[in-house]
Scaffold this motif. Sequence first.
Motif, short mmCIF file in Angstrom:
data_model
loop_
_atom_site.label_atom_id
_atom_site.label_comp_id
_atom_site.label_asym_id
_atom_site.label_seq_id
_atom_site.Cartn_x
_atom_site.Cartn_y
_atom_site.Cartn_z
N GLN A 211 -14.17 34.65 -6.14
CA GLN A 211 -12.98 35.31 -6.38
C GLN A 211 -11.67 34.38 -5.87
OE1 GLN A 211 -12.58 38.43 -7.60
NE2 GLN A 211 -14.87 38.19 -8.12
N ARG A 212 -10.59 34.77 -6.58
CA ARG A 212 -9.62 33.82 -6.17
C ARG A 212 -8.78 34.26 -5.28
NH1 ARG A 212 -5.87 30.85 -10.86
NH2 ARG A 212 -5.03 29.89 -9.16
N GLN A 213 -8.55 33.76 -4.24
CA GLN A 213 -7.81 34.09 -2.76
C GLN A 213 -6.38 33.34 -2.84
OE1 GLN A 213 -9.57 36.48 -0.62
NE2 GLN A 213 -10.90 36.45 -2.20
N GLU A 214 -5.52 34.13 -1.87
CA GLU A 214 -4.13 33.25 -1.60
C GLU A 214 -4.55 32.47 -0.54
OE1 GLU A 214 -1.24 33.71 -3.11
OE2 GLU A 214 -2.24 34.65 -4.53
N PRO A 215 -4.04 31.04 -0.49
CA PRO A 215 -4.33 30.38 0.39
C PRO A 215 -3.12 30.09 1.32
CG PRO A 215 -3.34 29.06 -1.54
CD PRO A 215 -3.76 30.41 -1.86
N HIS A 216 -2.78 29.31 2.34
CA HIS A 216 -1.87 28.93 3.03
C HIS A 216 -0.58 28.65 2.32
CE1 HIS A 216 0.58 26.65 5.76
NE2 HIS A 216 0.08 27.07 7.05
N GLN A 217 0.64 29.41 2.76
CA GLN A 217 1.86 29.05 1.60
C GLN A 217 2.07 27.67 1.59
OE1 GLN A 217 4.81 30.90 4.24
NE2 GLN A 217 4.90 29.51 5.68
N ALA A 218 1.51 26.67 2.56
CA ALA A 218 1.91 25.22 2.12
C ALA A 218 1.17 24.82 1.00
CB ALA A 218 1.61 24.53 3.34
N VAL A 219 -0.05 25.35 0.50
CA VAL A 219 -0.72 24.86 -0.55
C VAL A 219 0.28 25.27 -1.79
CG1 VAL A 219 -2.73 25.37 -2.03
CG2 VAL A 219 -2.87 25.17 0.59
N VAL A 220 0.99 25.99 -1.78
CA VAL A 220 1.86 26.31 -3.07
C VAL A 220 3.12 25.81 -2.90
CG1 VAL A 220 0.65 28.47 -3.76
CG2 VAL A 220 2.36 28.83 -2.26
#
Length: 240
Positions: A211-220
């Motif tokens: 399942q796709r998850q939300e990573p640390h905001q720095a990743v985006v």
Amino acid sequence: MSRILVTGSTDGLGRATADTLLRDGHEVVVHARSTARADAVADLLDRGATLVVADLSDRDAVIAAARDLDAGDPIDAVVHNAGVISGRALIPVNVVAPYLFTALLHAPTRHVYLSSGMHRGGRPRLDGVDWDGIAATNTYSDTKLFVTALAAEVAERRPGVLSNAVDPGWVPTKMGGAGASDDLELGHRTQEALVTDPDATLSGGYWFHGQRQEPHQAVVDPQFRRQLIDALATATGITL
């Protein structure tokens, strides 16, 4: 069938991944830190795997191995599985080595980078990072944040390549320890699917158990990702 490089194949998730891919009929290149450690994959070699030996804490060894692989039969995909949990080798093994394999292997159309839920505790700061591993300047969480951001930036820069990061969970391996609570089998299924599923189209994702998850905001954050790649290029002399 694909030809797939799995780094850190001598035990744990890497070995389980290589074993499954071989069983499914793929050509697998297994990796060991030294010739002594290669004994741990002797049975995989007997089943048709090929071997690359390189100490991933040694930048020159990584570059030599990557160039040798690039000059051989094309590699379709890479599972960047190798990692350490502490010490001076954290940055060289967990971040610099996957960057170098990505930059120097030109054939792969799929890359999967082993991340961790602990990346959310990483610090998106690049000042003071010792890319050479002379000093232990960063934590395991930092390195997993960096490599997750690397996966996202590769997806951005290489539209024809599927690049994803995977959190395998806290699984009972040498690194995770016997008390780990997640399922070892589930811990390697996602990366196997991402490098072999003919219908896979998603790139730039951070995944946990399919399942796709939300990573640390720095990743985006495109600015952080660019700064990371620029720092790695400056440190290694090799551009992505």
